[in-house]
Design an enzyme around this catalytic site. Structure first.
Site, short mmCIF file in Angstrom:
data_model
loop_
_atom_site.label_atom_id
_atom_site.label_comp_id
_atom_site.label_asym_id
_atom_site.label_seq_id
_atom_site.Cartn_x
_atom_site.Cartn_y
_atom_site.Cartn_z
N LYS A 9 0.81 -1.13 0.01
CA LYS A 9 -0.18 -0.10 -0.03
C LYS A 9 0.86 1.26 0.05
CE LYS A 9 -4.00 -2.22 2.38
NZ LYS A 9 -4.92 -2.02 3.70
N TYR A 49 -12.78 -2.21 -3.15
CA TYR A 49 -12.93 -2.51 -1.72
C TYR A 49 -14.69 -2.22 -1.35
CZ TYR A 49 -8.52 -2.08 0.37
OH TYR A 49 -7.15 -2.38 0.63
N PHE A 57 -15.07 3.77 8.27
CA PHE A 57 -13.84 4.19 7.82
C PHE A 57 -13.32 4.17 6.26
CE2 PHE A 57 -14.12 -0.49 8.31
CZ PHE A 57 -13.52 -1.15 7.23
N ARG A 102 2.86 -5.92 8.92
CA ARG A 102 2.08 -4.90 9.27
C ARG A 102 2.66 -4.46 10.71
NH1 ARG A 102 -4.34 -6.64 7.92
NH2 ARG A 102 -4.38 -5.61 5.84
N ASN A 112 -1.77 0.42 7.00
CA ASN A 112 -1.14 -0.44 7.31
C ASN A 112 -0.22 -1.53 6.44
OD1 ASN A 112 -2.86 -1.83 5.58
ND2 ASN A 112 -4.33 -2.57 7.16
N HIS A 115 -2.00 -5.40 1.75
CA HIS A 115 -3.31 -5.90 1.57
C HIS A 115 -3.18 -7.39 1.11
CE1 HIS A 115 -7.42 -6.99 0.03
NE2 HIS A 115 -6.86 -7.43 -0.78
N GLU A 126 -10.06 -10.24 -6.92
CA GLU A 126 -9.22 -9.04 -6.89
C GLU A 126 -7.91 -9.25 -7.91
OE1 GLU A 126 -9.81 -8.73 -1.93
OE2 GLU A 126 -7.80 -9.49 -2.75
P1 ADP Z 1 -8.06 -6.58 6.05
O1 ADP Z 1 -7.04 -5.87 5.29
O2 ADP Z 1 -7.00 -7.09 7.21
O3 ADP Z 1 -8.70 -7.76 5.18
P2 ADP Z 1 -10.35 -5.35 6.26
O4 ADP Z 1 -10.98 -6.11 4.99
O5 ADP Z 1 -11.54 -5.44 7.56
O6 ADP Z 1 -8.82 -5.90 6.74
O7 ADP Z 1 -10.26 -3.91 5.94
C1 ADP Z 1 -9.81 -3.25 4.81
C2 ADP Z 1 -8.64 -2.37 5.25
O8 ADP Z 1 -9.71 -0.91 5.44
C3 ADP Z 1 -7.75 -2.59 6.04
O9 ADP Z 1 -6.61 -2.90 5.46
C4 ADP Z 1 -7.43 -0.92 6.70
O10 ADP Z 1 -6.55 -0.46 5.81
C5 ADP Z 1 -8.61 -0.37 6.84
N1 ADP Z 1 -9.72 -0.77 7.85
C6 ADP Z 1 -10.11 -1.65 8.10
N2 ADP Z 1 -10.76 -1.32 9.55
C7 ADP Z 1 -10.58 -0.01 9.84
C8 ADP Z 1 -11.06 0.70 10.98
N3 ADP Z 1 -12.00 0.40 11.80
N4 ADP Z 1 -10.39 2.10 10.81
C9 ADP Z 1 -9.74 2.34 9.88
N5 ADP Z 1 -9.10 1.86 8.94
C10 ADP Z 1 -9.89 0.36 8.76
MG MG Z 2 -10.13 -7.40 3.72
#
Ligand code: ADP
Ligand code: MG
Length: 136
Positions: A9, A49, A57, A102, A112, A115, A126
């Site tokens: 990212k 997304y 968020f 991360r 973070n 992805h 994806e």
């Molecule tokens: P992952 O990337 O671990 O699959 P998610 O699919 O839940 O996690 O979320 C997608 C992305 O959105 C995360 O990688 C992070 O960058 C962001 N994100 C998720 N939850 C939050 C939150 N509560 N606050 C801020 N950013 C978030």
């Molecule tokens: Mg995810």
């Protein structure tokens, strides 16, 4: 062999960690099948997304993903999806194990570093979005 998508990212690209992250992946035995540098725009972020549209968020996530270049990798390995998620570390900063990507290269919950696809269906969807449908 299982396929998955890794995105490095914008915060990790800005920080100069492309090579470090690819090293972690290669040392673990992943094969890089495709790789490209791209910049998300709002449309691409919305498609990628879509499950998060409407969440608190979402706007912050899209702004972050559009803030700079990302690097996308099509990876292959046995059990690639679960293994990549393990190497990545948790979405919750306090749950990230030391040494995970991360933990090393994540700034906070949104920025973070990486992805990784979370299921076979997500990986197919994806990889198709990133490698077959975007021209950049
Ligand atoms: P992952 O990337 O671990 O699959 P998610 O699919 O839940 O996690 O979320 C997608 C992305 O959105 C995360 O990688 C992070 O960058 C962001 N994100 C998720 N939850 C939050 C939150 N509560 N606050 C801020 N950013 C978030
Ligand atoms: Mg995810």
């Amino acid at each position: 062999m299982q396929q998955t998508l890794l995105l490095i990212k914008p915060n990790a690209v800005r920080g100069g960690h492309i090579g470090d992250i690819i090293s972690i992946i290669e040392r673990d035995g992943f094969k890089v099948k495709k790789m490209k540098l791209l910049r998300f725009d709002e449309n691409l972020a919305a498609e990628f997304y879509r499950e998060h549209i409407g969440k608190s968020f979402y706007d912050k996530l899209v702004a972050f993903m559009c803030s700079g270049d990302s690097v996308a990798l099509h990876l292959e390995k046995e059990d690639a999806i679960a293994r990549l998620r393990e190497l990545m570390g948790d979405v919750e900063p306090e749950k990230r194990k030391p040494g995970t990507i991360r933990a090393l290269y994540g700034e906070d919950k949104t920025e973070n570093g990486v992805h990784g696809s979370d299921s076979v269906e997500s990986a197919v969807r994806e990889l198709n979005i990133i490698f077959n449908r975007t021209r950049i």
